[in-house]
Design an enzyme around this catalytic site. Structure first.
Site, mmCIF file in Angstrom:
data_model
loop_
_atom_site.group_PDB
_atom_site.id
_atom_site.type_symbol
_atom_site.label_atom_id
_atom_site.label_comp_id
_atom_site.label_asym_id
_atom_site.label_seq_id
_atom_site.Cartn_x
_atom_site.Cartn_y
_atom_site.Cartn_z
ATOM 1 N N PRO A 168 0.800 -1.278 0.107
ATOM 2 C CA PRO A 168 0.194 0.034 -0.004
ATOM 3 C C PRO A 168 0.971 1.175 -0.069
ATOM 4 O O PRO A 168 0.533 2.386 -0.773
ATOM 5 C CB PRO A 168 -0.836 -0.265 1.311
ATOM 6 C CG PRO A 168 -0.884 -1.555 1.487
ATOM 7 C CD PRO A 168 0.334 -2.128 0.870
ATOM 8 N N ALA A 179 4.296 1.405 -0.833
ATOM 9 C CA ALA A 179 5.373 1.197 -1.705
ATOM 10 C C ALA A 179 5.024 0.475 -3.024
ATOM 11 O O ALA A 179 5.127 -0.712 -3.100
ATOM 12 C CB ALA A 179 6.514 0.185 -0.841
ATOM 13 N N GLY A 180 4.913 1.373 -4.143
ATOM 14 C CA GLY A 180 4.575 0.814 -5.325
ATOM 15 C C GLY A 180 6.130 1.073 -6.170
ATOM 16 O O GLY A 180 7.004 0.299 -6.098
ATOM 17 N N SER A 181 6.241 2.306 -7.073
ATOM 18 C CA SER A 181 7.403 2.437 -7.633
ATOM 19 C C SER A 181 8.639 2.555 -6.598
ATOM 20 O O SER A 181 9.769 2.119 -6.768
ATOM 21 C CB SER A 181 7.460 3.951 -8.004
ATOM 22 O OG SER A 181 6.341 3.928 -8.880
ATOM 23 N N TRP A 225 -2.197 -5.359 -4.958
ATOM 24 C CA TRP A 225 -2.229 -5.370 -6.364
ATOM 25 C C TRP A 225 -1.659 -6.471 -6.918
ATOM 26 O O TRP A 225 -0.955 -6.663 -8.082
ATOM 27 C CB TRP A 225 -1.613 -4.250 -7.000
ATOM 28 C CG TRP A 225 -2.094 -2.893 -6.805
ATOM 29 C CD1 TRP A 225 -1.791 -1.828 -6.042
ATOM 30 C CD2 TRP A 225 -3.274 -2.480 -7.605
ATOM 31 N NE1 TRP A 225 -2.565 -0.859 -6.234
ATOM 32 C CE2 TRP A 225 -3.618 -1.016 -7.034
ATOM 33 C CE3 TRP A 225 -4.140 -2.991 -8.384
ATOM 34 C CZ2 TRP A 225 -4.732 -0.228 -7.552
ATOM 35 C CZ3 TRP A 225 -5.336 -2.342 -8.605
ATOM 36 C CH2 TRP A 225 -5.593 -0.934 -8.437
ATOM 37 N N GLU A 236 10.712 -8.918 -17.888
ATOM 38 C CA GLU A 236 9.166 -8.434 -17.935
ATOM 39 C C GLU A 236 8.945 -7.172 -18.950
ATOM 40 O O GLU A 236 7.878 -7.337 -19.435
ATOM 41 C CB GLU A 236 8.753 -8.213 -16.528
ATOM 42 C CG GLU A 236 8.627 -9.518 -15.581
ATOM 43 C CD GLU A 236 7.881 -10.582 -16.119
ATOM 44 O OE1 GLU A 236 6.799 -10.192 -16.690
ATOM 45 O OE2 GLU A 236 8.346 -11.668 -16.009
ATOM 46 N N ARG A 237 9.955 -6.428 -19.132
ATOM 47 C CA ARG A 237 9.599 -5.111 -19.846
ATOM 48 C C ARG A 237 9.640 -5.515 -21.318
ATOM 49 O O ARG A 237 8.678 -5.063 -22.027
ATOM 50 C CB ARG A 237 11.091 -4.162 -19.726
ATOM 51 C CG ARG A 237 11.280 -3.714 -18.031
ATOM 52 C CD ARG A 237 12.213 -2.846 -18.098
ATOM 53 N NE ARG A 237 13.005 -2.924 -16.964
ATOM 54 C CZ ARG A 237 12.447 -2.225 -15.856
ATOM 55 N NH1 ARG A 237 11.367 -1.636 -15.699
ATOM 56 N NH2 ARG A 237 13.047 -2.382 -14.644
HETATM 57 C C1 LIG Z 1 -3.403 -4.611 -13.273
HETATM 58 C C2 LIG Z 1 -2.149 -4.493 -12.199
HETATM 59 C C3 LIG Z 1 -1.335 -5.723 -11.857
HETATM 60 C C4 LIG Z 1 -0.394 -5.694 -10.841
HETATM 61 N N1 LIG Z 1 0.332 -6.943 -10.482
HETATM 62 C C5 LIG Z 1 1.282 -6.730 -9.629
HETATM 63 C C6 LIG Z 1 1.864 -7.889 -9.177
HETATM 64 O O1 LIG Z 1 1.438 -9.093 -9.603
HETATM 65 N N2 LIG Z 1 2.704 -7.894 -8.435
HETATM 66 C C7 LIG Z 1 3.293 -6.648 -7.780
HETATM 67 O O2 LIG Z 1 4.122 -6.500 -6.729
HETATM 68 N N3 LIG Z 1 2.514 -5.445 -8.191
HETATM 69 C C8 LIG Z 1 1.574 -5.619 -9.037
HETATM 70 N N4 LIG Z 1 1.031 -4.264 -9.513
HETATM 71 C C9 LIG Z 1 1.458 -3.257 -8.858
HETATM 72 C C10 LIG Z 1 2.339 -2.344 -9.503
HETATM 73 O O3 LIG Z 1 3.565 -2.768 -9.915
HETATM 74 C C11 LIG Z 1 2.332 -0.984 -8.953
HETATM 75 O O4 LIG Z 1 1.247 -0.314 -9.242
HETATM 76 C C12 LIG Z 1 3.505 -0.189 -9.468
HETATM 77 O O5 LIG Z 1 4.739 -0.582 -8.787
HETATM 78 C C13 LIG Z 1 3.245 1.194 -9.333
HETATM 79 O O6 LIG Z 1 3.107 1.643 -7.912
HETATM 80 P P1 LIG Z 1 1.794 2.564 -7.384
HETATM 81 O O7 LIG Z 1 0.721 2.103 -8.248
HETATM 82 O O8 LIG Z 1 1.842 2.625 -5.806
HETATM 83 O O9 LIG Z 1 2.162 3.926 -8.163
HETATM 84 P P2 LIG Z 1 3.049 4.887 -7.628
HETATM 85 O O10 LIG Z 1 4.463 4.542 -7.263
HETATM 86 O O11 LIG Z 1 2.298 5.714 -6.512
HETATM 87 O O12 LIG Z 1 3.117 5.828 -8.932
HETATM 88 C C14 LIG Z 1 2.190 6.767 -9.488
HETATM 89 C C15 LIG Z 1 2.661 7.545 -10.302
HETATM 90 O O13 LIG Z 1 3.782 8.520 -10.040
HETATM 91 C C16 LIG Z 1 4.866 8.311 -10.678
HETATM 92 N N5 LIG Z 1 6.064 8.319 -9.900
HETATM 93 C C17 LIG Z 1 6.429 7.630 -8.764
HETATM 94 N N6 LIG Z 1 7.544 7.959 -8.047
HETATM 95 C C18 LIG Z 1 7.954 9.000 -8.818
HETATM 96 C C19 LIG Z 1 9.233 9.885 -8.605
HETATM 97 N N7 LIG Z 1 10.075 9.759 -7.750
HETATM 98 N N8 LIG Z 1 9.356 10.941 -9.587
HETATM 99 C C20 LIG Z 1 8.418 11.140 -10.481
HETATM 100 N N9 LIG Z 1 7.287 10.334 -10.746
HETATM 101 C C21 LIG Z 1 7.063 9.121 -9.749
HETATM 102 C C22 LIG Z 1 4.727 7.037 -11.435
HETATM 103 O O14 LIG Z 1 5.310 6.915 -12.637
HETATM 104 C C23 LIG Z 1 3.281 6.833 -11.656
HETATM 105 O O15 LIG Z 1 2.988 7.442 -13.014
HETATM 106 C C24 LIG Z 1 0.065 -4.274 -10.483
HETATM 107 C C25 LIG Z 1 -0.740 -3.149 -10.598
HETATM 108 C C26 LIG Z 1 -1.748 -3.317 -11.834
HETATM 109 C C27 LIG Z 1 -2.557 -2.099 -12.064
#
Ligand SMILES: Cc1cc2nc3c(=O)[nH]c(=O)nc-3n(C[C@H](O)[C@H](O)[C@H](O)COP(=O)(O)OP(=O)(O)OC[C@H]3O[C@@H](n4cnc5c(N)ncnc54)[C@H](O)[C@@H]3O)c2cc1C
Length: 256
Positions: free
Chosen positions: A127, A129-131, A158, A246-247
């Protein structure tokens, strides 16, 4: 450099193209509307030996590699992104295992994926820690009762295929949870049906319906030493090495 596909890859491309036209094209819209997991197509993929494309032959796969999987995903995604993802997921969780797993881990976990008798999920996102992977708070503490073992606690969100998975590859902090050092992240195999694992939530998404994502909660989940993938502090490297392949697969989805 030769950019032509060899006969084997051309054959694979033709087989998947036919399967996509016959089985996926008629189902794609229905899957998107209902949002239900398309188990029938999973079984079609298994019958056509498409679930082990990226898995080496010695572990039950067909050894077609990332290029073979890329071609298959491109053909399938011409009709359904969700079903391209289904193929992509055969590589997501198995990636770290193929990169750094022990011989025993590979023999135990890879053949089931290739045969379609088991499924796995890649559990990285949280929740908060995405990017920002280094912001993960799931932790792997030393198990006081088991030599070399771990207790994993935290929540992952996710997660694609969370509800269908039989095992997970989970990334967790092995040191201080507030540490942002890459060397403090470990990578573990967690059985989906073991004590301490729950799957409380499926996400209701606007798109990519039919490829369910959900939450996985770990509560002092016991993980034996033999379920550590690779070296304890190398988890971040396995994340990047795994996601690099994966990319290419995501690009194939986009082209398809
Ligand atoms: C359909 C789907 C399937 C998925 N499956 C998996 C899975 O199997 N396993 C898993 O672990 N995860 C999974 N995910 C999660 C996915 O990998 C994350 O959504 C991704 O890592 C981005 O994290 P976040 O959604 O928290 O977005 P955020 O990290 O909050 O990013 C939101 C936006 O902000 C931008 N951003 C972030 N940091 C910065 C920065 N420092 N500077 C400038 N811009 C920035 C990003 O580019 C993005 O546009 C899935 C997501 C989806 C939608």
């Amino acid at each position: 450099m030769d950019f032509e596909l060899n006969d084997e890859l051309l054959g694979l491309q033709a087989v998947v193209r036919r399967l996509a036209q016959d089985k996926i094209k008629p189902r794609a819209r229905e899957i998107d509307l209902s949002g239900e997991y398309p188990q029938d197509i999973f079984e079609e993929f298994a019958a056509a030996d498409l679930l082990g494309l990226c898995i080496p032959e010695e572990y039950g796969g067909s050894g077609a590699g990332i290029l073979g999987l890329t071609l298959a995903i491109e053909e399938v995604t011409k009709y359904s992104n969700v079903l391209g993802l289904m193929l992509l997921l055969t590589r997501l969780a198995t990636g770290p295992l193929m990169i750094a797993g022990t011989e025993e881990q590979k023999r135990q976990y890879l053949p089931g994926i290739a045969a379609g008798t088991s499924r796995a999920s890649f559990c990285l996102s949280e929740p908060g820690a995405g990017s920002d992977v280094a912001g993960m708070t799931t932790r792997a503490l030393a198990d006081p009762d088991v030599e070399g073992g771990y207790l994993l606690t935290g929540a992952k969100c996710w997660i694609s295929g969370a509800m269908q998975a039989d095992w997970f590859v989970v990334f967790a902090k092995t040191g201080d949870p507030s540490s942002r050092h890459h060397r403090d992240i470990g990578c573990f195999i967690v059985e989906a049906h073991q004590d301490g694992v729950s799957r409380p939530r499926v996400d209701h998404k606007m798109g990519v319906r039919g490829s369910p994502t959900g939450e996985i909660v770990l509560d002092e989940c016991v993980v034996p030493a033999e379920n550590l993938i690779g070296e304890e502090g190398k988890g971040f490297k396995y994340i990047l090495d795994g996601l690099n392949a994966e990319r290419t697969l995501i690009a194939a989805e986009c082209i398809g």
